[in-house]
Design an enzyme around this catalytic site. Structure first.
Site, short mmCIF file in Angstrom:
data_model
loop_
_atom_site.label_atom_id
_atom_site.label_comp_id
_atom_site.label_asym_id
_atom_site.label_seq_id
_atom_site.Cartn_x
_atom_site.Cartn_y
_atom_site.Cartn_z
N ASP A 165 -7.76 1.23 7.75
CA ASP A 165 -6.17 2.20 7.91
C ASP A 165 -5.44 3.37 7.91
OD1 ASP A 165 -3.48 2.13 6.58
OD2 ASP A 165 -4.39 2.58 4.81
N GLU A 177 1.21 -1.59 -0.24
CA GLU A 177 0.01 -0.09 0.01
C GLU A 177 1.28 0.82 0.08
OE1 GLU A 177 -2.47 2.98 1.91
OE2 GLU A 177 -0.68 2.53 2.04
#
Lengths: 478, 478
Positions: free
Chosen positions: B368, B340
């Site tokens: 997140d 990511e």
């Protein structure tokens, strides 16, 4: 630019996916007056987040003075610090209210140990406030574990000559950790008194926390006025991790002998002060609204979350009013209460003087639940004013202030309670509070600057609204 | 007992004043079906707070493996850790999705320094992800301070041979710190690319944080596909405190020369994996709901809040379902996404395979945004499903979940977006997040066990509700 698609992708990832939009009120949903209030509240938040003072003040109180138990030299330094600071902020008047306070001292660092299966274990303990010392040679005795005062009482004479170990843990399933505290703290407050009656040699109490760690949590205990002094037995807190280990060891070795030694004592009451300052009301100065926290703290840490944060936030409410040229209709009085931790003598003195001087208190706000991120307020008021405060939800929600439930306010303003007095407790998030409460870990570094400041602005916002809207209706004027 | 009034007073202080009541739903306000849901949600919270696993898992990931940038040996260890753990939790099937990821390495510890007024100052910096190294002898040049990409572009050739210093700070008045991040991060992502075009020798970028401290924040930057490699210039982050000091020094001494040296480089792409596991749906297993976080992290810290917490919370959702015998109608798939931080290659691979295999994704939930105390969810869905999710507010509010606004979900599930796909981002409190984000301070000790666990149960609750209620109506089946 040729690489636009890539840039677009990157910006998309950063701006659209990760980001949560800033919450704003749809101003179409607000009345003209509410638009004014909404703008004023935004101003208070902008102001604290760019030119707030509370963090710097808290650093001074916690790191230069530190723990400041009632009657201690540090408590006196805190009084002087508070008076000086209130004057610097430019309050219209600042004064000290003399009050005699309990004066308990911890003495030497406590010691506790026991041996089981040939292994000697040192146990993190600390004396509970108001406990007597052990004999100079300490206390050595077998241990009986119980989970409640009732279970202890049921033991009766079986506890004679023993140490009673109160080990009911926090109920971790309670979302609000203050509820868990409320469900356990009777062991700490009354454990020694209950066991004194049956000739136990001492009590050790599991620390008041959700966390499993090595830090004992002190806090007040009370023998009770009717218990003869010669019956007093010493009480200490044991860390949660040590409590779990001791409990396990007792299952394997019920006859192990626990040793502890502490040299605390209660000295004669000492002179101290509440520190008081006010902004005079522009329309009805005879109506007083109190904003406060408590200046004293336990001695083990620096008294940061309990209650340095409440003290500096309370003063920051006044600072923000002055900085933003908000002139309250009613008098806003900032109070740094003395002796919340072991006696609430400052609170009682403040209420006593208010009555004596026929002061007209319309309400109060207390911050004594830590300096963590804001969640809301707890309201102790009549139904009409409760509904009024709850009607401000849409103005407060953009700042994370969703909790506006009925409930208690705080120990220091509670003596001002009355049918038409609106008392409010500031309620930050509670999850981390009992990691630090009453321990050596309650230090400045555990406080986040923004969380602290958001609390100040939250408090300033509700004081602004209460000053403006409470008691407009003459019929309910207190 | 004779001292009852005193006891009554004490209990009053502790139970009535300090305590905020545990919030409960008035069950009269709930439909029979909502009562079932309310009970189930309470079960999930009770379960996580008494037998949760995420904290222990996080300890393993952060303290045994630590920082795990894509392509690193630690990232590979994390893949193995994740696969093993998913199997231990007893998911119906667990597999790895191969994906090639960027492989950037930091090299030696970066150095930066300058001398002004005869005083040499060492500056905390770190290379930005994908930056090239400086020459071996470093870069020494005069500094031009700017506040935006546009200001830099306007300089044009004036920056030739200089170091450009991007110094636009976070807007502290934004309550949500992700909004402040979104308002600044273009400097980090595109600063070097913009200045490459005009022959600057390097860029240094103010760290992405509200906090004023000594920790540089790394993060990804992008030169862009169309910029010739020979034009690349190095980019580094400078701590916020050092940025303030440098800015002051430049006002006094505009010709000071700044020196920095870094030896980072981008290696060929490396093989890696998404880690995937699922609980097969009991009624419509062909419908898939994804719950995930990202397994990779920056290298400076331990990748705790970013995004170890999201990873362990995602798996804990499945653990809580199994532990409490909740059998989802649809397939619940837990995904630990790779890369990511610098490329989102794992996310793209996952979506590519989903399309290739004609999988029917009905929705997703990503965590997140850190492991702090829960605030709510951000909803990226069609209006009907957004309204459905928002109708669950009364079930979620007792757990502090008040924010149910429209907004982005997360970078890893975003490629699954579609008209009838309901994507949700978990939104914990944001105040502390950018104190740690992408720094050496993003470590396990910054995570609070209860806050982490409350997040897991919050996520499990909304997955439970979405599994039960989304797409009951056949006409909107995706």
């Amino acid at each position: 630019m040729k690489n636009l698609p890539l840039i677009a992708f990157v910006l998309f990832v950063f701006f659209s996916c990760q980001q949560k939009q800033e919450k704003v009120i749809n101003s179409n949903q607000l009345s003209p007056e509410e638009k004014i209030d909404s703008t004023k509240i935004k101003t208070l938040f902008n102001s604290v987040l760019t030119e707030g003072k509370s963090y710097e003040w808290l650093k001074g109180l916690t790191q230069n003075i530190g723990g400041r138990l009632s009657g201690s030299p540090e408590a006196q330094l805190a009084v002087e610090w508070g008076e000086k600071l209130m004057k610097e902020v430019g309050l219209d008047s600042v004064w000290l209210q003399p009050v005699m306070v309990p004066h308990w001292v911890r003495g030497e660092k406590e010691i506790a140990t026991y041996t089981t299966n040939g292994v000697q274990k040192n146990v993190p303990i600390c004396a509970l406030g108001f406990s007597i010392a052990t004999p100079k040679t300490g206390v050595l005795a077998e241990v009986i574990e119980v989970k409640s005062l009732d279970e202890a009482k049921a033991l009766g004479d079986k506890m004679k000559g023993k140490i009673v170990f109160f080990n009911r843990p926090f109920d971790d399933t309670l979302i609000n950790t203050f509820s868990a505290y409320g469900g356990c703290v009777d062991q700490r407050v009354r454990g020694a008194a209950v066991c004194s009656e049956f000739g136990a040699k001492g009590v050790i109490v599991r620390s008041m926390t959700n966390s499993i760690d090595d830090y004992p949590h002190t806090g007040t205990m009370i023998y009770g006025e009717d218990l003869p002094k010669e019956k007093y037995i010493p009480g200490a807190a044991i860390s949660s991790k040590a409590a779990n280990i001791l409990s396990d060891d007792l299952k394997k070795n019920p006859n192990l002998k626990f040793y502890f030694k502490q040299s605390c004592k209660t000295l004669p009451d000492a002179p101290s002060f509440n520190v008081v300052g006010e902004i005079k009301g522009s329309e009805t100065p005879e109506n007083i609204f109190v904003v406060g926290g408590h200046l004293d703290s336990w001695d083990l840490g620096e008294g940061a979350h309990d209650d340095g944060t409440g003290v500096v936030q309370s003063l920051e409410v006044a600072y923000l009013f002055k900085k933003n040229n908000i002139k309250p209709k009613n008098t806003i009085r900032v109070v740094f209460f003395m002796n919340e931790e072991n006696g609430t003598r400052g609170a009682k003195k403040y209420a006593e003087l208010a009555k004596l001087n026929k002061e007209n208190h319309i309400g109060g706000l207390e911050s004594d639940a830590g300096g963590h991120t804001p969640r809301g307020f707890s309201i102790d008021a009549n139904d009409m004013n409760t509904a009024l405060l709850q009607s401000w939800k849409k103005l407060l929600a953009p700042y994370g202030l969703h909790d506006l439930d009925k409930g208690g306010s705080g120990a220091d303003i509670n003596p001002l309670k009355g049918e038409n007095v609106t008392l409010v407790g500031y309620r930050p998030d509670s999850q981390r509070y009992f990691d630090y409460h009453h321990t050596s870990r309650d230090t400045f570094d555990k406080v986040n600057k923004r969380e602290l400041e958001l609390g100040s602005a939250s408090m300033a916002s509700i004081v602004y609204l209460m000053d403006k809207y409470l008691y407009q209706n003459e019929t309910v004027k207190p």
